[in-house]
Write a protein that holds these residues in place. Structure first.
Motif, PDB file in Angstrom:
ATOM      1  N   GLY A 176     -37.331 -43.185 -17.173  1.00  0.00           N
ATOM      2  CA  GLY A 176     -37.965 -42.185 -16.311  1.00  0.00           C
ATOM      3  C   GLY A 176     -37.314 -42.444 -14.840  1.00  0.00           C
ATOM      4  O   GLY A 176     -37.608 -41.980 -13.807  1.00  0.00           O
ATOM      5  N   SER A 177     -36.406 -43.270 -15.031  1.00  0.00           N
ATOM      6  CA  SER A 177     -35.422 -43.599 -13.880  1.00  0.00           C
ATOM      7  C   SER A 177     -34.088 -43.672 -14.201  1.00  0.00           C
ATOM      8  O   SER A 177     -33.660 -44.671 -14.797  1.00  0.00           O
ATOM      9  CB  SER A 177     -35.960 -45.143 -13.228  1.00  0.00           C
ATOM     10  N   ALA A 178     -33.443 -42.396 -14.006  1.00  0.00           N
ATOM     11  CA  ALA A 178     -31.719 -42.269 -14.636  1.00  0.00           C
ATOM     12  C   ALA A 178     -31.078 -43.468 -14.277  1.00  0.00           C
ATOM     13  O   ALA A 178     -30.123 -43.823 -15.302  1.00  0.00           O
ATOM     14  CB  ALA A 178     -31.435 -40.969 -14.192  1.00  0.00           C
ATOM     15  N   GLU A 228     -26.677 -37.084  -8.119  1.00  0.00           N
ATOM     16  CA  GLU A 228     -27.364 -37.666  -9.390  1.00  0.00           C
ATOM     17  C   GLU A 228     -26.113 -37.655 -10.387  1.00  0.00           C
ATOM     18  O   GLU A 228     -25.424 -38.657 -10.682  1.00  0.00           O
ATOM     19  CB  GLU A 228     -28.788 -37.283  -9.624  1.00  0.00           C
ATOM     20  N   ASP A 236     -33.728 -42.856  -6.454  1.00  0.00           N
ATOM     21  CA  ASP A 236     -33.797 -42.141  -7.656  1.00  0.00           C
ATOM     22  C   ASP A 236     -34.860 -43.021  -8.394  1.00  0.00           C
ATOM     23  O   ASP A 236     -34.784 -44.041  -8.488  1.00  0.00           O
ATOM     24  CB  ASP A 236     -32.463 -42.288  -8.281  1.00  0.00           C
ATOM     25  N   GLY A 237     -35.813 -42.069  -8.711  1.00  0.00           N
ATOM     26  CA  GLY A 237     -36.776 -42.693  -9.927  1.00  0.00           C
ATOM     27  C   GLY A 237     -37.898 -42.981  -8.976  1.00  0.00           C
ATOM     28  O   GLY A 237     -38.631 -43.837  -9.264  1.00  0.00           O
ATOM     29  N   LYS A 293     -33.338 -30.730 -14.556  1.00  0.00           N
ATOM     30  CA  LYS A 293     -34.071 -31.377 -13.432  1.00  0.00           C
ATOM     31  C   LYS A 293     -32.867 -32.131 -12.571  1.00  0.00           C
ATOM     32  O   LYS A 293     -33.313 -32.188 -11.278  1.00  0.00           O
ATOM     33  CB  LYS A 293     -35.167 -32.114 -14.122  1.00  0.00           C
ATOM     34  N   ILE A 294     -32.107 -32.789 -13.203  1.00  0.00           N
ATOM     35  CA  ILE A 294     -31.141 -33.784 -12.541  1.00  0.00           C
ATOM     36  C   ILE A 294     -30.423 -32.815 -11.516  1.00  0.00           C
ATOM     37  O   ILE A 294     -29.659 -31.962 -12.043  1.00  0.00           O
ATOM     38  CB  ILE A 294     -30.398 -34.404 -13.409  1.00  0.00           C
ATOM     39  N   ARG A 295     -30.083 -33.343 -10.341  1.00  0.00           N
ATOM     40  CA  ARG A 295     -29.198 -32.870  -9.294  1.00  0.00           C
ATOM     41  C   ARG A 295     -27.834 -33.005  -9.546  1.00  0.00           C
ATOM     42  O   ARG A 295     -27.320 -34.129  -9.987  1.00  0.00           O
ATOM     43  CB  ARG A 295     -29.591 -33.071  -8.010  1.00  0.00           C
ATOM     44  N   PHE A 301     -27.567 -41.242 -21.659  1.00  0.00           N
ATOM     45  CA  PHE A 301     -28.978 -40.517 -21.140  1.00  0.00           C
ATOM     46  C   PHE A 301     -28.844 -39.239 -21.025  1.00  0.00           C
ATOM     47  O   PHE A 301     -27.846 -38.410 -20.976  1.00  0.00           O
ATOM     48  CB  PHE A 301     -28.868 -41.078 -19.821  1.00  0.00           C
ATOM     49  N   TYR A 307     -30.982 -35.568 -20.025  1.00  0.00           N
ATOM     50  CA  TYR A 307     -32.069 -34.430 -19.470  1.00  0.00           C
ATOM     51  C   TYR A 307     -31.665 -33.045 -19.686  1.00  0.00           C
ATOM     52  O   TYR A 307     -30.840 -32.395 -18.748  1.00  0.00           O
ATOM     53  CB  TYR A 307     -32.344 -34.837 -18.039  1.00  0.00           C
ATOM     54  N   ASN A 341     -36.479 -38.032 -22.941  1.00  0.00           N
ATOM     55  CA  ASN A 341     -37.851 -37.978 -23.108  1.00  0.00           C
ATOM     56  C   ASN A 341     -38.373 -37.018 -24.160  1.00  0.00           C
ATOM     57  O   ASN A 341     -38.552 -35.802 -23.970  1.00  0.00           O
ATOM     58  CB  ASN A 341     -38.429 -37.313 -21.760  1.00  0.00           C
ATOM     59  N   SER A 383     -40.735 -41.893  -8.140  1.00  0.00           N
ATOM     60  CA  SER A 383     -42.111 -41.610  -9.014  1.00  0.00           C
ATOM     61  C   SER A 383     -42.493 -43.025  -9.684  1.00  0.00           C
ATOM     62  O   SER A 383     -43.734 -42.994  -9.835  1.00  0.00           O
ATOM     63  CB  SER A 383     -42.065 -40.292  -9.884  1.00  0.00           C
ATOM     64  N   TYR A 418     -36.452 -44.774 -22.837  1.00  0.00           N
ATOM     65  CA  TYR A 418     -36.417 -43.777 -21.472  1.00  0.00           C
ATOM     66  C   TYR A 418     -37.307 -44.423 -20.591  1.00  0.00           C
ATOM     67  O   TYR A 418     -38.477 -44.714 -20.815  1.00  0.00           O
ATOM     68  CB  TYR A 418     -36.904 -42.612 -22.140  1.00  0.00           C
TER      69      TYR A 418
END
Ligand code: P6P
Length: 345
Positions: free
Chosen positions: A253-255, A287, A129-130, A281-283, A269, A271, A221, A132, A251
């Protein structure tokens, strides 16, 4: 505090620091129910091993060929990073042994991965996760959840993995950060272990972690605020009032990293759903539900803004959901803001 106790970055308000050297293997053995077969402990051991292997690569990804993109996109339509695929392969390989796991649901696999038709467990996971953030050296993590098949004699199918998070028997994450930590719950509290790379063992750092009474952070975010679902601005306005908790905004960007900091120091947290993406966005399966399971075990909870995340029964394996997970008072307040907005029309 002894030489093996990592100097915790400030023991959390809600938890017990380890006394002496306790490996995760021993902790699992000491804490499993007397009637347990040891299969779940063995599975958690396998996940810990996967964490060690992935950690060893994330530490060196910048020095090896493992940075960058594969050139393919996953079922989410997101660029697959080399490390995503590597982490997925490590989890699948290490959990294929021993026959414990019949199927795995992965963010990186379009369809369920069937390992055998007799294993008692289904594992859901986001291998990295995260991801990116990989090339910017920001903390990333593996998120996992474990279901026990209700009827192992029945044919294996979606009923074994399209299940509400309330039915999880265990969940956790491995955080690849300044140190590698494994945080899990098997339904009796949340426990955190730090990998000692010299020893090659996850050693107990804190047991029975709970969200502190006084939260310190909120993780949203804010750049996405113009797209947020109605009611979110009501929550941010509430946060900025002089008579409400004085929170800092963090924040990453990595839950998994945001969740971990909020677990230790108190926070939420989020989203949210967005105007053009109401599902967010979060599955859900691999997640949101595992994080909500942990939050629930640590005295907090997870919501989609209307209902508990743990009560949502997925209809497909890559289903997304708005997520608000963390300290109870903040999640409750978020829900109230969204509902008041709804009522005010
Ligand atoms: P954004 C990572 O890709 C992730 O799924 C979560 O770990 C993280 O919190 C979120 O996406 C970040 O998304 O849109 O804020 O960059």
């Amino acid at each position: 505090m002894n030489e093996f106790d990592p100097d915790p970055a400030g023991p959390p308000v809600g938890g017990r620091a380890a006394e002496g050297i306790v490996t995760i293997e021993r902790f699992l053995a000491d804490h499993q129910p007397s009637e347990a077969s040891g299969e779940l402990s063995g599975l958690l051991d396998d996940i810990a091993m996967a964490g060690k292997v992935i950690a060893s690569r994330t530490r060196r990804a910048g020095l090896t060929e493992l940075l960058g993109k594969v050139g393919t996109v996953n079922v989410q339509g997101e660029d697959q990073k080399l490390m995503d695929v590597y982490a997925d392969n490590v989890m699948t390989s290490l959990l294929s042994g021993h026959g414990r796991v019949c199927a795995m649901i992965s963010e990186e696999q379009a369809e369920p991965v069937i390992l055998n038709d007799s294993g008692p467990y289904v594992v859901v996971h986001d291998p990295l996760d995260g991801s990116s953030n990989i090339d910017s050296n920001v903390s990333i993590g593996t998120i996992f959840g474990i279901y026990r098949r209700e009827d192992p004699s029945a044919p294996l199918g979606s009923a074994d993995w399209l299940r509400p998070g309330r039915e999880l028997v265990a969940a956790g994450y491995i955080l690849y950060g300044t140190s590698t930590m494994l945080v899990y719950s098997a339904g009796s509290g949340v426990h955190a272990f730090t990998l000692d790379p010299e020893v090659g063992e996850f050693l107990l750092t804190w047991s029975d972690l709970r969200f502190p009474e006084d939260p310190a952070y909120y993780s949203l975010n804010l750049a996405s605020a113009p797209q947020w679902e109605n009611g979110m601005s009501r929550f941010v306005d509430w946060l900025n009032r002089p008579d409400t908790p004085d929170l800092s905004q963090r924040y990453i960007g990595s839950a998994v990293a945001d969740f971990h900091r909020n677990l230790l120091h108190g926070g939420v947290f989020g989203y949210p759903g967005e105007v053009n993406r109401p599902e967010g966005k979060i599955r859900l399966i691999y997640e949101a539900a595992p994080l909500a399971f942990l939050a629930d075990q640590a005295g907090g909870r997870g919501s989609d803004g209307v209902q508990d995340l743990l009560d949502i029964r997925p209809t497909h394996i890559h289903q997304r959901t708005p997520v608000f997970v963390g300290a109870l008072p903040l999640v409750d307040r978020l829900e109230r803001c969204l509902q008041e907005e709804q009522e005010d029309g």
